[in-house]
Enzyme design. Structure first.
Site, mmCIF file in Angstrom:
data_model
loop_
_atom_site.group_PDB
_atom_site.id
_atom_site.type_symbol
_atom_site.label_atom_id
_atom_site.label_comp_id
_atom_site.label_asym_id
_atom_site.label_seq_id
_atom_site.Cartn_x
_atom_site.Cartn_y
_atom_site.Cartn_z
ATOM 1 N N ALA A 1 -10.813 9.070 -7.016
ATOM 2 C CA ALA A 1 -11.653 8.092 -7.719
ATOM 3 C C ALA A 1 -10.820 6.874 -8.091
ATOM 4 C CB ALA A 1 -12.238 8.721 -8.980
ATOM 5 N N GLN B 1 -11.133 2.188 -8.571
ATOM 6 C CA GLN B 1 -11.556 0.857 -8.152
ATOM 7 C C GLN B 1 -10.471 0.499 -7.144
ATOM 8 O OE1 GLN B 1 -12.096 -2.166 -6.822
ATOM 9 N NE2 GLN B 1 -10.561 -2.916 -8.250
ATOM 10 N N SER B 2 -10.767 0.624 -5.854
ATOM 11 C CA SER B 2 -9.702 0.654 -4.852
ATOM 12 C C SER B 2 -9.506 -0.664 -4.101
ATOM 13 C CB SER B 2 -9.986 1.777 -3.847
ATOM 14 O OG SER B 2 -11.153 1.458 -3.107
ATOM 15 N N THR C 1 -0.454 4.570 -3.819
ATOM 16 C CA THR C 1 -0.606 3.603 -2.729
ATOM 17 C C THR C 1 0.693 2.873 -2.412
ATOM 18 O OG1 THR C 1 -1.609 1.488 -2.150
ATOM 19 C CG2 THR C 1 -1.478 1.968 -4.472
ATOM 20 N N GLU D 1 0.849 -0.093 -1.922
ATOM 21 C CA GLU D 1 0.799 -1.392 -2.613
ATOM 22 C C GLU D 1 1.773 -1.449 -3.787
ATOM 23 O OE1 GLU D 1 -1.428 -4.220 -2.149
ATOM 24 O OE2 GLU D 1 -1.874 -3.327 -0.214
ATOM 25 N N TYR E 1 -4.521 -4.056 -9.234
ATOM 26 C CA TYR E 1 -4.759 -2.748 -8.598
ATOM 27 C C TYR E 1 -3.448 -1.973 -8.484
ATOM 28 C CZ TYR E 1 -5.338 0.601 -4.744
ATOM 29 O OH TYR E 1 -5.329 1.740 -3.966
ATOM 30 N N LYS F 1 -2.122 1.496 -10.269
ATOM 31 C CA LYS F 1 -1.762 2.675 -9.465
ATOM 32 C C LYS F 1 -0.321 3.104 -9.730
ATOM 33 C CE LYS F 1 -5.243 4.001 -6.785
ATOM 34 N NZ LYS F 1 -5.650 5.390 -6.580
ATOM 35 N N ARG G 1 -14.548 3.684 6.473
ATOM 36 C CA ARG G 1 -13.911 2.750 5.542
ATOM 37 C C ARG G 1 -14.944 1.773 4.979
ATOM 38 N NH1 ARG G 1 -9.626 1.605 2.122
ATOM 39 N NH2 ARG G 1 -7.963 0.462 3.164
HETATM 40 P P1 NDP Z 1 -12.947 4.415 -1.723
HETATM 41 O O1 NDP Z 1 -13.006 3.095 -2.401
HETATM 42 O O2 NDP Z 1 -13.669 4.596 -0.430
HETATM 43 O O3 NDP Z 1 -13.470 5.551 -2.728
HETATM 44 C C1 NDP Z 1 -13.243 5.514 -4.109
HETATM 45 C C2 NDP Z 1 -14.299 6.349 -4.792
HETATM 46 O O4 NDP Z 1 -14.047 6.340 -6.215
HETATM 47 C C3 NDP Z 1 -15.730 5.831 -4.599
HETATM 48 O O5 NDP Z 1 -16.569 6.901 -4.244
HETATM 49 C C4 NDP Z 1 -16.079 5.267 -5.972
HETATM 50 O O6 NDP Z 1 -17.457 5.332 -6.294
HETATM 51 C C5 NDP Z 1 -15.293 6.208 -6.881
HETATM 52 N N1 NDP Z 1 -15.170 5.666 -8.241
HETATM 53 C C6 NDP Z 1 -14.976 4.373 -8.602
HETATM 54 N N2 NDP Z 1 -14.955 4.272 -9.948
HETATM 55 C C7 NDP Z 1 -15.139 5.508 -10.448
HETATM 56 C C8 NDP Z 1 -15.241 6.031 -11.755
HETATM 57 N N3 NDP Z 1 -15.159 5.266 -12.848
HETATM 58 N N4 NDP Z 1 -15.427 7.364 -11.909
HETATM 59 C C9 NDP Z 1 -15.554 8.174 -10.821
HETATM 60 N N5 NDP Z 1 -15.478 7.728 -9.549
HETATM 61 C C10 NDP Z 1 -15.278 6.405 -9.359
HETATM 62 O O7 NDP Z 1 -11.398 4.774 -1.516
HETATM 63 P P2 NDP Z 1 -10.678 5.578 -0.342
HETATM 64 O O8 NDP Z 1 -11.422 6.818 -0.061
HETATM 65 O O9 NDP Z 1 -10.335 4.634 0.744
HETATM 66 O O10 NDP Z 1 -9.304 5.923 -1.054
HETATM 67 C C11 NDP Z 1 -9.162 7.097 -1.840
HETATM 68 C C12 NDP Z 1 -8.079 6.877 -2.873
HETATM 69 O O11 NDP Z 1 -6.843 6.584 -2.209
HETATM 70 C C13 NDP Z 1 -8.332 5.716 -3.826
HETATM 71 O O12 NDP Z 1 -7.837 6.098 -5.083
HETATM 72 C C14 NDP Z 1 -7.505 4.575 -3.244
HETATM 73 O O13 NDP Z 1 -7.108 3.663 -4.228
HETATM 74 C C15 NDP Z 1 -6.320 5.358 -2.676
HETATM 75 N N6 NDP Z 1 -5.673 4.726 -1.550
HETATM 76 C C16 NDP Z 1 -6.402 4.409 -0.441
HETATM 77 C C17 NDP Z 1 -5.795 3.840 0.651
HETATM 78 C C18 NDP Z 1 -6.558 3.523 1.890
HETATM 79 O O14 NDP Z 1 -6.007 2.859 2.757
HETATM 80 N N7 NDP Z 1 -7.796 3.976 2.034
HETATM 81 C C19 NDP Z 1 -4.347 3.545 0.645
HETATM 82 C C20 NDP Z 1 -3.670 3.990 -0.553
HETATM 83 C C21 NDP Z 1 -4.317 4.552 -1.602
HETATM 84 P P3 NDP Z 1 -18.390 4.023 -6.186
HETATM 85 O O15 NDP Z 1 -18.829 3.972 -4.756
HETATM 86 O O16 NDP Z 1 -19.481 4.325 -7.152
HETATM 87 O O17 NDP Z 1 -17.558 2.842 -6.577
HETATM 88 P P1 GDP Z 2 -5.094 -3.725 1.001
HETATM 89 O O1 GDP Z 2 -3.846 -3.637 1.807
HETATM 90 O O2 GDP Z 2 -5.377 -2.513 0.195
HETATM 91 O O3 GDP Z 2 -5.201 -4.959 0.192
HETATM 92 O O4 GDP Z 2 -6.298 -3.699 2.098
HETATM 93 P P2 GDP Z 2 -7.266 -4.850 2.629
HETATM 94 O O5 GDP Z 2 -7.871 -4.329 3.878
HETATM 95 O O6 GDP Z 2 -8.200 -5.310 1.570
HETATM 96 O O7 GDP Z 2 -6.295 -6.070 2.978
HETATM 97 C C1 GDP Z 2 -5.248 -5.934 3.906
HETATM 98 C C2 GDP Z 2 -4.638 -7.289 4.174
HETATM 99 O O8 GDP Z 2 -5.565 -8.106 4.894
HETATM 100 C C3 GDP Z 2 -4.268 -8.071 2.910
HETATM 101 O O9 GDP Z 2 -3.014 -8.651 3.092
HETATM 102 C C4 GDP Z 2 -5.339 -9.177 2.862
HETATM 103 O O10 GDP Z 2 -4.907 -10.392 2.246
HETATM 104 C C5 GDP Z 2 -5.553 -9.400 4.347
HETATM 105 N N1 GDP Z 2 -6.842 -10.063 4.644
HETATM 106 C C6 GDP Z 2 -6.993 -11.168 5.408
HETATM 107 N N2 GDP Z 2 -8.294 -11.511 5.466
HETATM 108 C C7 GDP Z 2 -8.972 -10.612 4.713
HETATM 109 C C8 GDP Z 2 -10.369 -10.454 4.408
HETATM 110 O O11 GDP Z 2 -11.221 -11.210 4.826
HETATM 111 N N3 GDP Z 2 -10.700 -9.381 3.635
HETATM 112 C C9 GDP Z 2 -9.754 -8.483 3.168
HETATM 113 N N4 GDP Z 2 -10.143 -7.442 2.433
HETATM 114 N N5 GDP Z 2 -8.435 -8.643 3.427
HETATM 115 C C10 GDP Z 2 -8.050 -9.684 4.198
#
Ligand code: NDP
Ligand code: GDP
Length: 353
Positions: A84, A86-87, A128, A130, A152, A156, A187
């Site tokens: 969970a 705000q990702s 992450t 990040e 963010y 994290k 995604r």
């Molecule tokens: P998503 O954004 O797809 O999923 C995040 C989930 O958390 C959503 O279902 C969202 O629900 C829920 N959520 C948000 N706020 C709350 C809250 N207050 N209480 C309960 N649930 C909440 O992320 P991913 O599946 O891509 O990633 C999973 C985790 O891994 C995240 O923590 C992300 O930050 C981390 N991560 C992801 C990476 C990636 O490349 N995917 C890389 C590194 C780390 P809703 O739809 O309602 O907002």
């Molecule tokens: P992040 O690595 O978790 O920030 O994943 P994102 O997919 O949001 O962004 C990856 C990279 O793409 C970052 O460096 C952004 O600045 C770059 N980027 C360039 N154009 C865009 C865009 O239109 N949307 C997003 N989300 N990222 C962008």
């Protein structure tokens, strides 16, 4: 005697990783409790994987301690995976306090609840890449210094350290996966990869003219999410909790991603201009397919990330298999297929009327 099913609680279950991990754990015979806040967003992911009815719905908000306590007391999970969050980095500049409440303090709430209600549970925290920012060496490992560059990643980093602290202070089996970007057809479309593949599919089908992007030079280590959840599960099967980098060891620019996505859809992109006036043009028709917009630049940027997952390979026996171009192609193909299925569905329903 039939062995008891293990119980897993997955927060953020309706996000990308939650959906893939649910699928994996169901295939391993787990009883999966999928927690998310109220609302229906993201449910499509579970239904695309064909597992919607097999994940037990739990309403859990990371902002509410009593809610988290109740859930743990009731379910008594063996394993807890915290996805969970705000990702989205861009949103964290607009909502820094809410981001911290969910991603940082929220994890403390969850850990406090585990400590009190279910200390024997094994815990996974989604950290992450990040948190490294971009001031460090070319490749980041578990020992690289942190320099987060957005609300963010700061949130994290807090979550990362509070997880380590609860492991050290209370002996919880709590592990962090420092995950580099991982993508898939599931995604969210706010992230650059899916934003591009979804747009390219629509352009291919004549439903959209062009896509606007930000910084084309940013470079990321992009892996396939379905493989990353295997490493996440393996982490909680280890006798001792620890932290691991999950990455492919390859980094590609946003520009390369854009090019690969158009190639996968049968276009040949040609670039002209520089900076905000740069354009990606269809090499055959001359039509503009990509434009750069300042709106998608960030106040502070992480220029490049590339992870060294040697520890995960050595200790977990895990390594990613899907290569960059194959990942891009599978995402583009999935988006094209969705559009075709939608078209068929629309046609069938208009035939019925
Ligand atoms: P998503 O954004 O797809 O999923 C995040 C989930 O958390 C959503 O279902 C969202 O629900 C829920 N959520 C948000 N706020 C709350 C809250 N207050 N209480 C309960 N649930 C909440 O992320 P991913 O599946 O891509 O990633 C999973 C985790 O891994 C995240 O923590 C992300 O930050 C981390 N991560 C992801 C990476 C990636 O490349 N995917 C890389 C590194 C780390 P809703 O739809 O309602 O907002
Ligand atoms: P992040 O690595 O978790 O920030 O994943 P994102 O997919 O949001 O962004 C990856 C990279 O793409 C970052 O460096 C952004 O600045 C770059 N980027 C360039 N154009 C865009 C865009 O239109 N949307 C997003 N989300 N990222 C962008």
């Amino acid at each position: 005697m039939v062995p008891l099913m293990k119980k897993a609680l997955i927060t953020g279950v309706r996000g990308q990783d939650g959906a893939y991990l649910s699928q994996l754990l169901i295939s391993k015979g787990y009883e999966v409790y999928g927690a998310d806040r109220s609302g229906d967003s993201g449910r499509w992911r579970l239904s695309e994987l064909g597992i919607e009815g097999r994940v037990k719905d739990v309403c859990l908000d990371m902002l509410e301690l009593s809610n988290i306590m109740d859930v743990l007391e009731k379910i008594q999970p063996d394993e807890i995976y915290n996805f969970a969050a705000q990702s989205f980095v861009t949103m964290s500049f607009e909502q820094p306090i809410l981001t911290a409440e969910i991603n940082a303090v929220g994890v403390t709430r969850l850990l406090e609840a585990i400590r009190k209600a279910r200390p024997a549970a094994r815990f996974y925290q989604a950290s992450t890449a990040e948190i490294f920012g971009s001031t460090g060496p070319v490749t980041q490992s578990e020992s690289t210094a942190f320099h987060p560059k957005s609300p963010y990643s700061v949130s994290k980093l807090y979550a990362h350290w509070i997880t380590v602290n609860y492991r050290e202070a209370y002996n919880l089996h709590a592990s962090c996966g420092i995950m580099f970007n991982h993508e898939s057809p599931l995604r969210g479309e706010e992230f650059i990869t899916r934003k591009i593949t979804s747009a390219v599919a629509k352009i291919r089908k004549g439903l959209q003219e062009k896509v606007l992007v930000g910084n084309l030079e940013a470079s990321r280590d992009w892996g396939y999410a379905k493989e990353y959840v295997e490493a996440i599960w393996l982490m909680l099967q280890q006798p001792k909790a620890d932290d691991y980098i999950l990455a492919t060891g390859e980094s590609h620019t946003v520009r390369e991603f854009v090019e690969a996505a158009f190639i996968a859809a049968g276009f040949k992109l040609e670039w002209s201009g520089t900076g905000l006036t740069e354009k990606g043009v269809d090499g055959i028709t001359g039509k503009t397919l990509v434009e750069v917009s300042g709106d998608f630049y960030r106040p502070t940027e992480v220029d490049a990330l590339m992870g060294n997952a040697a520890k995960a390979k050595e200790k977990l026996g895990w390594q990613p298999k899907t290569k960059f171009k194959d990942l891009v192609a599978l995402m583009v193909e999935a988006d094209i297929k969705r559009l075709e299925q939608q078209k068929m569905k629309n046609r069938r329903s208009s035939d019925k009327q």
